[in-house]
Design a protein around this motif. Structure first.
Motif, PDB file in Angstrom:
ATOM      1  N   LYS A 122       0.600  -1.148   0.547  1.00 42.22           N
ATOM      2  CA  LYS A 122       0.070   0.035   0.308  1.00 42.22           C
ATOM      3  C   LYS A 122       0.866   1.293  -0.142  1.00 42.22           C
ATOM      4  O   LYS A 122       0.545   2.212  -0.562  1.00 42.22           O
ATOM      5  CB  LYS A 122      -0.628  -0.290   0.879  1.00 42.22           C
ATOM      6  CG  LYS A 122      -2.143  -1.224   1.235  1.00 42.22           C
ATOM      7  CD  LYS A 122      -2.867  -0.974   2.272  1.00 42.22           C
ATOM      8  CE  LYS A 122      -3.992  -2.059   2.513  1.00 42.22           C
ATOM      9  NZ  LYS A 122      -3.438  -3.214   2.083  1.00 42.22           N
ATOM     10  N   GLY A 123       2.311   1.184   0.854  1.00 43.59           N
ATOM     11  CA  GLY A 123       3.207   2.205   0.883  1.00 43.59           C
ATOM     12  C   GLY A 123       3.542   2.615  -0.346  1.00 43.59           C
ATOM     13  O   GLY A 123       4.255   3.922  -0.759  1.00 43.59           O
ATOM     14  N   TRP A 124       3.669   1.972  -1.703  1.00 42.57           N
ATOM     15  CA  TRP A 124       4.535   2.101  -2.526  1.00 42.57           C
ATOM     16  C   TRP A 124       3.307   2.612  -3.764  1.00 42.57           C
ATOM     17  O   TRP A 124       2.031   2.242  -4.572  1.00 42.57           O
ATOM     18  CB  TRP A 124       5.087   0.635  -2.891  1.00 42.57           C
ATOM     19  CG  TRP A 124       6.259   0.067  -2.424  1.00 42.57           C
ATOM     20  CD1 TRP A 124       6.982   1.174  -1.310  1.00 42.57           C
ATOM     21  CD2 TRP A 124       6.987  -0.930  -3.031  1.00 42.57           C
ATOM     22  NE1 TRP A 124       8.002   0.708  -1.604  1.00 42.57           N
ATOM     23  CE2 TRP A 124       8.443  -0.852  -2.057  1.00 42.57           C
ATOM     24  CE3 TRP A 124       6.928  -1.793  -3.394  1.00 42.57           C
ATOM     25  CZ2 TRP A 124       8.807  -1.921  -2.435  1.00 42.57           C
ATOM     26  CZ3 TRP A 124       7.453  -3.102  -4.183  1.00 42.57           C
ATOM     27  CH2 TRP A 124       8.796  -3.242  -2.397  1.00 42.57           C
ATOM     28  N   THR A 125       3.942   3.532  -4.680  1.00 42.47           N
ATOM     29  CA  THR A 125       3.512   3.913  -5.528  1.00 42.47           C
ATOM     30  C   THR A 125       3.560   2.881  -6.934  1.00 42.47           C
ATOM     31  O   THR A 125       4.264   1.768  -6.805  1.00 42.47           O
ATOM     32  CB  THR A 125       3.771   4.923  -6.380  1.00 42.47           C
ATOM     33  OG1 THR A 125       5.518   5.252  -7.355  1.00 42.47           O
ATOM     34  CG2 THR A 125       4.180   6.176  -5.097  1.00 42.47           C
ATOM     35  N   GLU A 310       5.769  -3.403   3.746  1.00 38.09           N
ATOM     36  CA  GLU A 310       5.107  -3.083   4.278  1.00 38.09           C
ATOM     37  C   GLU A 310       4.850  -2.563   5.602  1.00 38.09           C
ATOM     38  O   GLU A 310       4.117  -1.963   6.946  1.00 38.09           O
ATOM     39  CB  GLU A 310       3.298  -4.251   4.231  1.00 38.09           C
ATOM     40  CG  GLU A 310       3.186  -4.601   2.730  1.00 38.09           C
ATOM     41  CD  GLU A 310       1.939  -3.306   2.870  1.00 38.09           C
ATOM     42  OE1 GLU A 310       1.788  -2.566   3.497  1.00 38.09           O
ATOM     43  OE2 GLU A 310       0.919  -3.944   2.028  1.00 38.09           O
ATOM     44  N   GLY A 312       8.252  -1.443   6.852  1.00 32.83           N
ATOM     45  CA  GLY A 312       8.970  -0.032   5.836  1.00 32.83           C
ATOM     46  C   GLY A 312      10.070  -0.280   6.891  1.00 32.83           C
ATOM     47  O   GLY A 312      11.009   0.329   6.565  1.00 32.83           O
TER      48      GLY A 312
END
Length: 357
Positions: A122-125, A310, A312
């Motif tokens: 979810k945190g990656w483009t 995910e 980090g």
């Protein structure tokens, strides 16, 4: 999600010919396939090498050459056998199934259940996710050659040459986060802080140091290294490699003895540089092991990277996103920019193509 009747892809007709757009009907889905709406695709050195290769051109028997290995996007259609495991709209990243498969510089990509694929963190483009598959699958193949940890030492010791590049940066991160290694990175001085940020414990600046001698000097109490990962190529290390790597360790290359960025790498370099064959065979007897490796082809490694992302614990790095690769009239300029960056060979992380919104 509705599918268009035709698909747009970047292809080329002969080795080194300017790539162009082709328009083909979208093939029907089989039960064990997915259709991916591609948002981004990474450019890798092997794309340039295969594009230039006459040998690969002969193997296509007159068919258009496709381009691209990595992708990210959303699932647009799911084959009957894969329903329940995947759903339309799932955000994913992955890799196509080899040089003979449909390339990823395309608006819609068909992949089977044999191809590496995972859900996008979810945190990656989409651009960041597209930069990851091929290089992480290669990094795992390299790090898997680590010898067992000896009870007398706290960490295995890894050297990564070319540590700021696409594969090198993942070798550094995974060596630290997955294998708990001490990492010595070889890179230019301008990339030293970047590589330290990835987790490298020590840095050798190849622009100001005699690298083999510097590695000999980084052996506390004569303790040799467990693994040397070569992401650069050349033969500079082989005058001292047995003094640098212990007998049970390994020298692993993803490039081979070549130094040209436009010539295909392993396993073809075993034929173009026969000394690699001798080195490989003799290393079985004398140690340390020598091998030119290619990537793993399993989804579990991408899933492991996604889980680390995910949490980090690892990060994707994209130097530049190039737009227009599948836009009529802009594709030539976009490809020339990507080609120039890869042939220059000074990329920090990866170069990614924006395929569509």
């Amino acid at each position: 999600m509705s599918l268009p009747p035709s698909n747009t892809s970047l292809t080329y007709s002969s080795p080194s010919a300017t790539p162009h757009l082709t328009y083909t009907p979208l093939k029907p889905l089989t039960p064990n396939q997915l259709i991916i709406k591609v948002f981004a695709a990474a450019v890798n050195p092997c794309d340039i090498q295969l594009w230039h290769s006459p040998l690969v051109g002969l193997g296509r028997f007159g068919r258009e050459g496709t381009m691209g290995w990595d992708y990210s996007g959303t699932i647009a259609a799911v084959g009957d056998k894969l329903k329940g495991e995947w759903e339309v709209g799932d955000e994913v990243f992955g890799m196509c199934e080899g040089p003979a498969a449909q390339g990823t510089f395309t608006k819609y990509l068909i992949v089977s259940d044999k191809a590496p694929i995972a859900r996008k963190p979810k945190g990656w483009t989409f651009e960041e996710a597209a930069s990851v598959p091929l290089v992480t699958l290669t990094a795992f193949a390299c790090l898997d050659r680590l010898p067992p940890l000896k009870p007398t030492v706290a960490h295995r010791r890894v050297v990564v040459a070319g540590a700021s590049g696409g594969t090198g940066m993942w070798c550094v991160q995974l060596a630290k986060k997955v294998y708990n290694c001490h990492v010595l990175a070889i890179c230019s001085g301008r990339n030293a802080e970047f590589v330290r940020g990835l987790g490298a414990d020590d840095i050798i600046d190849y622009t100001t140091s005699n690298v083999p001698q510097a590695l000999l000097n980084h052996r506390p109490k004569g303790l040799k290294f467990d693994l040397y990962i070569d992401c650069v190529g050349g033969t500079e290390m082989f005058g001292n490699w047995k003094e640098i790597i212990h007998k049970e360790g390994a020298y692993i290359t993803i490039v081979g003895d070549k130094t040209s960025r436009t010539v295909p790498g392993p396993p073809l370099t075993y034929f173009t540089y026969p000394s690699q064959i001798f080195r490989h065979m003799w290393s079985w007897i004398s140690g340390p092991r020598y091998a030119a490796v290619i990537l793993y082809n399993e989804s579990k490694y991408l899933e492991q990277v996604a889980d680390l992302a995910e949490k980090g614990e690892v990060g994707a790095v994209v130097q530049e996103v190039i737009e227009g690769i599948l836009d009529e009239g802009k594709e030539k300029q976009a490809w020339e920019r990507a080609n120039a960056l890869l042939e220059e060979g000074r990329i920090r992380g990866k170069v990614v193509l924006k395929i569509q919104d």
